[in-house]
Motif scaffolding. Sequence first.
Motif, short mmCIF file in Angstrom:
data_model
loop_
_atom_site.label_atom_id
_atom_site.label_comp_id
_atom_site.label_asym_id
_atom_site.label_seq_id
_atom_site.Cartn_x
_atom_site.Cartn_y
_atom_site.Cartn_z
N THR A 22 -6.31 14.80 6.89
CA THR A 22 -5.04 14.89 6.18
C THR A 22 -4.85 16.23 5.50
N ILE A 34 2.95 17.23 -0.88
CA ILE A 34 2.39 15.89 -1.02
C ILE A 34 2.80 15.30 -2.37
N VAL A 36 1.72 12.53 -5.11
CA VAL A 36 0.55 11.77 -5.54
C VAL A 36 1.00 10.72 -6.55
N HIS A 37 0.57 9.49 -6.33
CA HIS A 37 0.92 8.35 -7.19
C HIS A 37 -0.39 7.71 -7.63
N HIS A 38 -0.71 7.82 -8.93
CA HIS A 38 -1.97 7.29 -9.45
C HIS A 38 -1.67 6.28 -10.55
N HIS A 72 -6.73 5.12 -2.21
CA HIS A 72 -8.07 4.90 -2.75
C HIS A 72 -7.95 3.90 -3.89
N LEU A 93 -4.80 4.94 -6.25
CA LEU A 93 -4.38 6.31 -5.95
C LEU A 93 -3.84 6.34 -4.53
N CYS A 94 -2.62 6.82 -4.37
CA CYS A 94 -2.09 6.95 -3.02
C CYS A 94 -1.29 8.24 -2.87
N PHE A 95 -1.25 8.69 -1.64
CA PHE A 95 -0.59 9.94 -1.29
C PHE A 95 0.54 9.64 -0.33
N GLU A 102 7.66 8.01 -1.22
CA GLU A 102 7.21 7.22 -2.37
C GLU A 102 8.32 6.30 -2.86
N ASP A 129 2.52 10.32 -11.65
CA ASP A 129 3.06 10.84 -10.40
C ASP A 129 3.01 12.35 -10.46
#
Length: 135
Positions: A22, A34, A36-38, A72, A93-95, A102, A129
């Motif tokens: 990736t 990218i 990122v959503h955590h 993750h 955690l996702c990308f 998103e 985010d």
Amino acid sequence: MKNLSRRNFVKNVSLATAATATFSTADAKNIKDIFVHHVYFWLKNPNSEADKSKLLEGLEKLSKVPTIRMVHIGSPASTNRSVIERGYAVSWLCFFDNLEEEEIYQKHPIHLKFVEDYSYLWEKVIVYDAIGPKR
């Protein structure tokens, strides 16, 4: 138990391989795009392994949302420094390729069902985010 351990090993190797693929050098110019959503979850019953297992079950289902590029699911590490927050039970955690992907995830039926079916488990949720810096 042996099969479960092997399954986890294969899953972790697959995640590492996916992360490498990736975020390869060839894609370096696109990393800044990218999204990122955590998410950090604090359980209502923080000592309940059953509640934690139930939440993990829900997150596994949630990981099937098609716009997620990589995911993750984690628990607090054993690291101990003054800047580390370890009070949460589970992190998610996702990308995504971008903000639009998103936003699709936020409205996706799997996500809405996750919130409906599992929100009774948590007392607090914090979301971070992030996007790459504008250059």
